[in-house]
Design an enzyme around this catalytic site. Structure first.
Site, PDB file in Angstrom:
ATOM      1  N   SER A 121      49.590  -7.718  16.884  1.00  0.00           N
ATOM      2  CA  SER A 121      49.804  -7.292  15.489  1.00  0.00           C
ATOM      3  C   SER A 121      48.547  -7.358  14.648  1.00  0.00           C
ATOM      4  CB  SER A 121      50.902  -8.150  14.845  1.00  0.00           C
ATOM      5  OG  SER A 121      50.636  -9.518  15.061  1.00  0.00           O
ATOM      6  N   ARG A 122      47.644  -8.276  15.020  1.00  0.00           N
ATOM      7  CA  ARG A 122      46.464  -8.505  14.155  1.00  0.00           C
ATOM      8  C   ARG A 122      45.234  -8.711  15.023  1.00  0.00           C
ATOM      9  NH1 ARG A 122      46.887 -13.563  11.801  1.00  0.00           N
ATOM     10  NH2 ARG A 122      48.768 -14.183  12.908  1.00  0.00           N
ATOM     11  N   ASN A 165      46.901 -10.524  28.000  1.00  0.00           N
ATOM     12  CA  ASN A 165      47.391 -11.808  27.472  1.00  0.00           C
ATOM     13  C   ASN A 165      46.425 -12.264  26.380  1.00  0.00           C
ATOM     14  OD1 ASN A 165      49.768 -12.577  29.095  1.00  0.00           O
ATOM     15  ND2 ASN A 165      48.342 -12.457  30.809  1.00  0.00           N
ATOM     16  N   ILE A 181      34.564 -14.038  16.413  1.00  0.00           N
ATOM     17  CA  ILE A 181      34.938 -12.663  16.083  1.00  0.00           C
ATOM     18  C   ILE A 181      35.612 -12.671  14.705  1.00  0.00           C
ATOM     19  CG2 ILE A 181      36.232 -10.645  16.877  1.00  0.00           C
ATOM     20  CD1 ILE A 181      34.069 -11.629  18.923  1.00  0.00           C
ATOM     21  N   GLY A 203      50.269 -10.663  21.183  1.00  0.00           N
ATOM     22  CA  GLY A 203      49.507 -10.948  19.958  1.00  0.00           C
ATOM     23  C   GLY A 203      48.789  -9.703  19.470  1.00  0.00           C
ATOM     24  N   SER A 229      38.093 -17.824  25.753  1.00  0.00           N
ATOM     25  CA  SER A 229      37.191 -18.084  24.621  1.00  0.00           C
ATOM     26  C   SER A 229      35.927 -18.752  25.135  1.00  0.00           C
ATOM     27  CB  SER A 229      37.869 -19.024  23.629  1.00  0.00           C
ATOM     28  OG  SER A 229      36.925 -19.530  22.712  1.00  0.00           O
ATOM     29  N   ASP A 248      58.236 -14.740  20.913  1.00  0.00           N
ATOM     30  CA  ASP A 248      57.284 -15.852  20.995  1.00  0.00           C
ATOM     31  C   ASP A 248      56.942 -16.059  22.472  1.00  0.00           C
ATOM     32  OD1 ASP A 248      56.039 -18.319  21.161  1.00  0.00           O
ATOM     33  OD2 ASP A 248      57.436 -19.329  19.809  1.00  0.00           O
ATOM     34  N   TYR A 250      42.299 -26.562  22.280  1.00  0.00           N
ATOM     35  CA  TYR A 250      42.017 -25.127  22.452  1.00  0.00           C
ATOM     36  C   TYR A 250      41.125 -24.903  23.681  1.00  0.00           C
ATOM     37  CZ  TYR A 250      40.590 -20.415  20.830  1.00  0.00           C
ATOM     38  OH  TYR A 250      40.340 -19.068  20.703  1.00  0.00           O
TER      39      TYR A 250
HETATM   40  P1  NAP Z   1      44.695 -13.886  15.002  1.00  0.00           P
HETATM   41  O1  NAP Z   1      43.996 -12.925  14.112  1.00  0.00           O
HETATM   42  O2  NAP Z   1      45.083 -15.218  14.488  1.00  0.00           O
HETATM   43  O3  NAP Z   1      45.995 -13.133  15.622  1.00  0.00           O
HETATM   44  C1  NAP Z   1      46.804 -13.840  16.513  1.00  0.00           C
HETATM   45  C2  NAP Z   1      47.792 -12.899  17.129  1.00  0.00           C
HETATM   46  O4  NAP Z   1      48.554 -13.630  18.103  1.00  0.00           O
HETATM   47  C3  NAP Z   1      48.793 -12.344  16.145  1.00  0.00           C
HETATM   48  O5  NAP Z   1      49.144 -11.050  16.576  1.00  0.00           O
HETATM   49  C4  NAP Z   1      49.985 -13.295  16.293  1.00  0.00           C
HETATM   50  O6  NAP Z   1      51.233 -12.714  15.919  1.00  0.00           O
HETATM   51  C5  NAP Z   1      49.938 -13.536  17.778  1.00  0.00           C
HETATM   52  N1  NAP Z   1      50.601 -14.747  18.221  1.00  0.00           N
HETATM   53  C6  NAP Z   1      50.302 -16.036  17.912  1.00  0.00           C
HETATM   54  N2  NAP Z   1      51.151 -16.869  18.527  1.00  0.00           N
HETATM   55  C7  NAP Z   1      52.004 -16.103  19.227  1.00  0.00           C
HETATM   56  C8  NAP Z   1      53.111 -16.368  20.055  1.00  0.00           C
HETATM   57  N3  NAP Z   1      53.518 -17.629  20.295  1.00  0.00           N
HETATM   58  N4  NAP Z   1      53.805 -15.316  20.609  1.00  0.00           N
HETATM   59  C9  NAP Z   1      53.402 -14.046  20.383  1.00  0.00           C
HETATM   60  N5  NAP Z   1      52.351 -13.730  19.610  1.00  0.00           N
HETATM   61  C10 NAP Z   1      51.661 -14.745  19.041  1.00  0.00           C
HETATM   62  O7  NAP Z   1      43.816 -14.198  16.295  1.00  0.00           O
HETATM   63  P2  NAP Z   1      42.554 -13.430  16.941  1.00  0.00           P
HETATM   64  O8  NAP Z   1      41.332 -14.015  16.359  1.00  0.00           O
HETATM   65  O9  NAP Z   1      42.763 -11.984  16.935  1.00  0.00           O
HETATM   66  O10 NAP Z   1      42.637 -13.998  18.427  1.00  0.00           O
HETATM   67  C11 NAP Z   1      43.235 -13.281  19.482  1.00  0.00           C
HETATM   68  C12 NAP Z   1      42.943 -14.024  20.764  1.00  0.00           C
HETATM   69  O11 NAP Z   1      41.529 -14.129  20.925  1.00  0.00           O
HETATM   70  C13 NAP Z   1      43.482 -15.451  20.791  1.00  0.00           C
HETATM   71  O12 NAP Z   1      43.906 -15.768  22.086  1.00  0.00           O
HETATM   72  C14 NAP Z   1      42.258 -16.269  20.425  1.00  0.00           C
HETATM   73  O13 NAP Z   1      42.367 -17.571  20.915  1.00  0.00           O
HETATM   74  C15 NAP Z   1      41.182 -15.483  21.118  1.00  0.00           C
HETATM   75  N6  NAP Z   1      39.840 -15.706  20.581  1.00  0.00           N
HETATM   76  C16 NAP Z   1      39.560 -15.437  19.282  1.00  0.00           C
HETATM   77  C17 NAP Z   1      38.269 -15.643  18.829  1.00  0.00           C
HETATM   78  C18 NAP Z   1      37.860 -15.364  17.413  1.00  0.00           C
HETATM   79  O14 NAP Z   1      36.720 -15.705  17.038  1.00  0.00           O
HETATM   80  N7  NAP Z   1      38.698 -14.751  16.587  1.00  0.00           N
HETATM   81  C19 NAP Z   1      37.285 -16.124  19.699  1.00  0.00           C
HETATM   82  C20 NAP Z   1      37.616 -16.385  21.019  1.00  0.00           C
HETATM   83  C21 NAP Z   1      38.886 -16.160  21.459  1.00  0.00           C
HETATM   84  P3  NAP Z   1      51.754 -12.723  14.357  1.00  0.00           P
HETATM   85  O15 NAP Z   1      50.897 -11.684  13.656  1.00  0.00           O
HETATM   86  O16 NAP Z   1      53.183 -12.342  14.440  1.00  0.00           O
HETATM   87  O17 NAP Z   1      51.487 -14.100  13.842  1.00  0.00           O
END
Ligand code: NAP
Length: 241
Positions: free
Chosen positions: A11-12, A87, A186, A9, A140, A60, A153
């Site tokens: 990319s973003r 991961n 975040i 994950g 999380s 995936d 989640y």
């Molecule tokens: P995000 O901006 O939605 O980015 C999600 C990333 O995961 C993207 O790179 C996406 O790829 C990739 N992804 C999703 N499903 C996938 C799969 N089946 N196989 C491979 N790649 C996959 O999310 P984020 O906020 O950065 O979150 C990153 C991690 O932190 C996650 O595990 C999330 O649960 C955790 N987290 C986030 C927060 C928050 O507040 N943002 C808080 C606590 C925990 P594509 O670009 O190709 O779609």
């Protein structure tokens, strides 16, 4: 040369920031993502602009055949071992529990838990054999405390914490550490539609975190300095928990 780092994950959002931070620390990066080629290429450019090297790996993590084949290919390259695994791939599909569809349950748990299994298992024995490895699982605050609308989640992220602690026991004496990061809110695409005013009242620091702040913690855990830190769940949440 530092070992390669695989960031799922990447990319973003948080994963992209972690990949840039690890590249700055000298790790060649393997950047996994699911489908967003444009975002992956933008992160690739950011890593290269920071002087790093990166290879894109689109698959995936929840797809057993695709993920296992891709990761086994990486593990087979003994000249460029994967020493750091982050991961991070994850999705949220929020709904009050009575309204939660089985698809919402499956997509979230499969991405987080099956994804962890498919990606981590092929890489653990090579790390054990080399007596050095860093596995960092992005959980999380929801997996620590629970959160309304996130039964799926929270279950997945709490499961990831269990996997972190159990695997840490298994590999600690082989120089491989396994830790979880538990971010609060975040600033990423995942939280773009969260009702901000209500949530900010609950966060003692009254702001969301930045992906780079999470990335700095991941970079610490990936380094030699963190050799004695394992089996931990480290919060980064502005005082929320
Ligand atoms: P995000 O901006 O939605 O980015 C999600 C990333 O995961 C993207 O790179 C996406 O790829 C990739 N992804 C999703 N499903 C996938 C799969 N089946 N196989 C491979 N790649 C996959 O999310 P984020 O906020 O950065 O979150 C990153 C991690 O932190 C996650 O595990 C999330 O649960 C955790 N987290 C986030 C927060 C928050 O507040 N943002 C808080 C606590 C925990 P594509 O670009 O190709 O779609």
């Amino acid at each position: 040369m530092k070992p390669r780092a695989l960031v799922t994950g990447g990319s973003r959002g948080i994963g992209a920031a972690i990949a840039v931070a690890l590249a700055r620390a000298g790790h060649p990066i393997v950047l996994n993502y699911k489908s967003n080629d444009a975002a992956a290429r933008a992160t690739q450019a950011a890593i290269e602009a920071a002087g790093g090297s990166v290879e894109l790996a689109r698959f995936d993590v929840a797809d057993a055949a695709a993920a296992t084949a891709a990761v086994e290919r990486l593990a087979a390259d003994e000249e460029h071992p994967i020493g750091v695994l982050v991961n991070n791939a994850g999705v949220a599909r929020d709904a009050a529990f009575p309204a939660l569809e089985s698809e919402d349950w499956e997509q979230v748990t499969r991405t987080t838990l099956d994804g962890f299994f498919h990606v981590t298992r092929p890489l653990v024995m090579p790390m054990v054999r080399r007596r050095w490895g860093r596995i960092i699982n992005v959980s999380s605050v929801s997996g620590v405390m629970g959160n309304r609308g996130q039964v799926n989640y929270a279950a997945a992220k709490a499961g990831l914490i269990g996997a972190t602690r159990a695997l840490a026991y298994e590999v600690a004496h082989r120089g491989v550490t396994v830790n979880a990061i538990a971010p609060g809110l975040i600033e990423t695409d995942m939280t773009a539609r969260v009702p901000r005013d209500e949530i900010l009242k609950l966060i003692p620091m009254r702001r969301f975190g930045r992906p780079e702040e999470v990335a700095a913690l991941a970079a610490y855990l990936a380094g030699d300095e963190a050799a004695y830190v394992t089996g931990q769940v480290i919060g980064i949440n502005g005082g929320l928990a």
